[in-house]
Design an enzyme around this catalytic site. Structure first.
Site, PDB file in Angstrom:
ATOM      1  N   ALA A  73      34.683 -12.821-109.679  1.00 54.96           N
ATOM      2  CA  ALA A  73      33.490 -11.729-109.876  1.00 54.96           C
ATOM      3  C   ALA A  73      33.517 -10.818-108.379  1.00 54.96           C
ATOM      4  O   ALA A  73      33.750 -11.461-107.299  1.00 54.96           O
ATOM      5  CB  ALA A  73      32.253 -12.234-110.090  1.00 54.96           C
ATOM      6  N   GLY A 116      35.595 -16.010-111.503  1.00 53.87           N
ATOM      7  CA  GLY A 116      35.696 -14.931-112.988  1.00 53.87           C
ATOM      8  C   GLY A 116      37.234 -14.853-113.332  1.00 53.87           C
ATOM      9  O   GLY A 116      37.676 -14.555-114.208  1.00 53.87           O
ATOM     10  N   GLU A 119      38.438 -17.687-115.109  1.00 50.05           N
ATOM     11  CA  GLU A 119      37.639 -17.715-116.475  1.00 50.05           C
ATOM     12  C   GLU A 119      38.210 -16.453-117.545  1.00 50.05           C
ATOM     13  O   GLU A 119      38.269 -16.669-118.537  1.00 50.05           O
ATOM     14  CB  GLU A 119      36.014 -17.171-116.331  1.00 50.05           C
ATOM     15  CG  GLU A 119      35.439 -18.377-115.749  1.00 50.05           C
ATOM     16  CD  GLU A 119      34.038 -18.056-115.170  1.00 50.05           C
ATOM     17  OE1 GLU A 119      33.760 -17.247-114.439  1.00 50.05           O
ATOM     18  OE2 GLU A 119      32.959 -18.880-115.462  1.00 50.05           O
ATOM     19  N   GLU A 139      32.998 -21.325-107.341  1.00 46.58           N
ATOM     20  CA  GLU A 139      31.619 -20.835-107.102  1.00 46.58           C
ATOM     21  C   GLU A 139      30.722 -21.699-106.456  1.00 46.58           C
ATOM     22  O   GLU A 139      29.792 -21.425-105.585  1.00 46.58           O
ATOM     23  CB  GLU A 139      31.199 -20.702-108.798  1.00 46.58           C
ATOM     24  CG  GLU A 139      31.610 -19.494-109.519  1.00 46.58           C
ATOM     25  CD  GLU A 139      32.614 -19.672-110.022  1.00 46.58           C
ATOM     26  OE1 GLU A 139      33.567 -20.898-109.953  1.00 46.58           O
ATOM     27  OE2 GLU A 139      33.091 -18.905-110.961  1.00 46.58           O
TER      28      GLU A 139
HETATM   29  C1  HXC Z   1      34.909  -8.798-103.677  1.00 46.16           C
HETATM   30  C2  HXC Z   1      36.836  -9.457-102.458  1.00 46.16           C
HETATM   31  C3  HXC Z   1      36.823 -10.680-103.526  1.00 46.16           C
HETATM   32  C4  HXC Z   1      35.795 -10.875-104.327  1.00 46.16           C
HETATM   33  C5  HXC Z   1      38.539 -10.857-102.294  1.00 46.16           C
HETATM   34  N1  HXC Z   1      37.880  -9.673-101.868  1.00 46.16           N
HETATM   35  N2  HXC Z   1      37.793 -11.438-103.139  1.00 46.16           N
HETATM   36  N3  HXC Z   1      35.512  -8.713-102.669  1.00 46.16           N
HETATM   37  N4  HXC Z   1      34.635  -9.992-104.723  1.00 46.16           N
HETATM   38  N5  HXC Z   1      35.775 -11.962-105.326  1.00 46.16           N
HETATM   39  C6  HXC Z   1      38.056  -8.754-100.905  1.00 46.16           C
HETATM   40  C7  HXC Z   1      37.767  -9.293 -99.296  1.00 46.16           C
HETATM   41  O1  HXC Z   1      36.476  -9.055 -99.138  1.00 46.16           O
HETATM   42  C8  HXC Z   1      38.764  -8.443 -98.732  1.00 46.16           C
HETATM   43  O2  HXC Z   1      38.262  -7.010 -98.412  1.00 46.16           O
HETATM   44  C9  HXC Z   1      39.851  -7.977 -99.502  1.00 46.16           C
HETATM   45  O3  HXC Z   1      39.375  -8.462-100.965  1.00 46.16           O
HETATM   46  C10 HXC Z   1      41.021  -9.116 -99.357  1.00 46.16           C
HETATM   47  O4  HXC Z   1      40.738 -10.367 -99.176  1.00 46.16           O
HETATM   48  P1  HXC Z   1      41.212 -11.387 -98.291  1.00 46.16           P
HETATM   49  O5  HXC Z   1      40.360 -12.849 -98.371  1.00 46.16           O
HETATM   50  O6  HXC Z   1      41.419 -11.055 -96.873  1.00 46.16           O
HETATM   51  O7  HXC Z   1      42.542 -11.583 -98.878  1.00 46.16           O
HETATM   52  P2  HXC Z   1      43.351 -12.790 -99.249  1.00 46.16           P
HETATM   53  O8  HXC Z   1      43.809 -13.612 -97.611  1.00 46.16           O
HETATM   54  O9  HXC Z   1      44.706 -12.658 -99.644  1.00 46.16           O
HETATM   55  O10 HXC Z   1      42.935 -14.247 -99.941  1.00 46.16           O
HETATM   56  C11 HXC Z   1      42.848 -13.904-101.251  1.00 46.16           C
HETATM   57  C12 HXC Z   1      41.880 -14.839-101.981  1.00 46.16           C
HETATM   58  C13 HXC Z   1      40.454 -14.576-101.049  1.00 46.16           C
HETATM   59  C14 HXC Z   1      42.179 -16.366-101.836  1.00 46.16           C
HETATM   60  C15 HXC Z   1      41.680 -14.572-103.488  1.00 46.16           C
HETATM   61  O11 HXC Z   1      40.195 -13.316-101.245  1.00 46.16           O
HETATM   62  C16 HXC Z   1      39.384 -15.361-101.815  1.00 46.16           C
HETATM   63  O12 HXC Z   1      39.085 -16.691-101.648  1.00 46.16           O
HETATM   64  N6  HXC Z   1      38.396 -14.488-102.685  1.00 46.16           N
HETATM   65  C17 HXC Z   1      37.062 -14.967-103.140  1.00 46.16           C
HETATM   66  C18 HXC Z   1      37.295 -16.061-104.172  1.00 46.16           C
HETATM   67  C19 HXC Z   1      36.086 -16.584-104.790  1.00 46.16           C
HETATM   68  O13 HXC Z   1      35.178 -17.100-104.185  1.00 46.16           O
HETATM   69  N7  HXC Z   1      35.989 -16.283-106.080  1.00 46.16           N
HETATM   70  C20 HXC Z   1      34.808 -16.543-106.955  1.00 46.16           C
HETATM   71  C21 HXC Z   1      33.826 -15.344-106.972  1.00 46.16           C
HETATM   72  S1  HXC Z   1      32.165 -15.816-107.755  1.00 46.16           S
HETATM   73  P3  HXC Z   1      38.178  -6.198 -97.431  1.00 46.16           P
HETATM   74  O14 HXC Z   1      37.244  -5.050 -97.598  1.00 46.16           O
HETATM   75  O15 HXC Z   1      37.724  -7.235 -96.115  1.00 46.16           O
HETATM   76  O16 HXC Z   1      39.403  -5.848 -96.851  1.00 46.16           O
HETATM   77  C22 HXC Z   1      32.636 -15.709-109.401  1.00 46.16           C
HETATM   78  C23 HXC Z   1      31.613 -16.010-110.441  1.00 46.16           C
HETATM   79  C24 HXC Z   1      32.008 -15.765-111.871  1.00 46.16           C
HETATM   80  O17 HXC Z   1      33.736 -15.236-109.714  1.00 46.16           O
HETATM   81  C25 HXC Z   1      30.693 -15.441-112.631  1.00 46.16           C
HETATM   82  C26 HXC Z   1      30.932 -14.655-113.816  1.00 46.16           C
HETATM   83  C27 HXC Z   1      31.718 -13.696-113.807  1.00 46.16           C
END
Ligand code: HXC
Length: 265
Positions: A73, A116, A119, A139
């Site tokens: 998400a 997500g 998912e 999450e």
């Molecule tokens: C918004 C995101 C994002 C996310 C990454 N970005 N994931 N923005 N939402 N979920 C953005 C970062 O803020 C950053 O923006 C840019 O993408 C690059 O991210 P990096 O972390 O520098 O990239 P990288 O080193 O390549 O790592 C990739 C990654 C990491 C491993 C996927 O980004 C990551 O761990 N992301 C979050 C994963 C996460 O926690 N997902 C669960 C979300 S909760 P800027 O502007 O700084 O360049 C969820 C709940 C679902 O999904 C509920 C129902 C749908």
């Protein structure tokens, strides 16, 4: 080939013109690692809706980037929602539309499929993973839990112990672990995952669409019901197919030692 009406690329999705009955959809927010905004999900649901109505399309392959399928998400968007915002969120209804897509949906996953993103991959009927794929429900690190089926689909797919490990610890599993646990059907090299998914989708697209849709429906129904009810449901679908031209064509083609020519009737 021209793109069929209503099936154009959008701001967050790249669409390849359908070939041999297969539409390829690529998530296209690389700057945010394909994080799933409401807009992206709406666009995806609309594309699938169009694909479901389009006779040229028999199956859809969905993919992301080389290193990230989808990072979950969109956390910037999620941060702006309080409890009432989450309560009134339209996203569950959008996910429901994606889940109801009646034609085969194959996910080709390279890199991270997180939250997500995992998912979304689980909304597909079949997952083909590049060997660089990582699946996770992180999450818990954000003090939330999966909210688009991640607990329910994961436990039904990989079993209790692995689902608990993934959801409670946030640890990722590799493509190979995902294959061993049944989450993923096949592991390929990252370069080959999309082409393998398309090839598989073409194999499926060459079958009778009536039988394919009944098979998908009956298989997914197994998650919803008891064995005896599921068996009755299967038998009903089997019986309905006996009334189709395609079923007669399939059996006659076998007996006449020729390729079947299915018409979807
Ligand atoms: C918004 C995101 C994002 C996310 C990454 N970005 N994931 N923005 N939402 N979920 C953005 C970062 O803020 C950053 O923006 C840019 O993408 C690059 O991210 P990096 O972390 O520098 O990239 P990288 O080193 O390549 O790592 C990739 C990654 C990491 C491993 C996927 O980004 C990551 O761990 N992301 C979050 C994963 C996460 O926690 N997902 C669960 C979300 S909760 P800027 O502007 O700084 O360049 C969820 C709940 C679902 O999904 C509920 C129902 C749908």
């Amino acid at each position: 080939m021209n793109k069929p009406e209503g099936l154009e690329s959008t701001t967050h999705l790249l669409l390849m013109p359908p070939q041999e009955g297969v539409l390829l959809v690529q998530l296209n927010r690389p700057e945010a690692r394909n994080a799933l905004t409401t807009e992206l999900l709406i666009q995806l649901a609309e594309v699938l809706d169009q694909a479901s109505l389009n006779e040229e399309i028999s199956a859809v392959v969905i993919t992301g980037g080389e290193k990230v399928f989808a990072a979950g998400a969109d956390l910037k968007q999620m941060a702006s929602l309080d409890m009432v915002g989450v309560l009134n969120d339209t996203r569950p209804a959008i996910w429901q539309k994606i889940a109801c897509f009646p034609k085969p949906l194959i996910a080709a996953v390279n890199g991270f499929a997180l939250g997500g993103g995992c998912e979304l991959a689980m909304h597909a009927d079949i997952i083909i993973a590049g060997d660089n794929a990582k699946f996770g429900q992180p999450e818990i690190n954000l003090a939330i839990i999966p909210g688009a089926g991640g607990t329910q689909r994961l436990i039904r797919t990989v079993g209790k112990s692995l689902a608990m490990k993934m959801v409670l610890s946030g640890e990722f599993i590799s493509a190979e672990e995902a294959r061993q646990s049944g989450l993923v059907a096949e592991v390929t090299s990252p370069e080959d995952s999309v082409s393998r998914a398309i090839d598989l989708a073409r194999v499926i697209a060459a079958k009778s669409p009536l039988a394919i849709q009944q098979a998908k429906d009956v298989l997914l129904n197994a998650f919803e019901t008891h064995l005896d009810v599921g068996l009755q449901y299967e038998r009903k679908a089997f019986t309905v197919l006996a009334a189709t031209e395609d079923r007669n064509e399939g059996i006659n083609a076998f007996l006449e030692k020729r390729k079947p020519d299915f018409k979807g009737r």
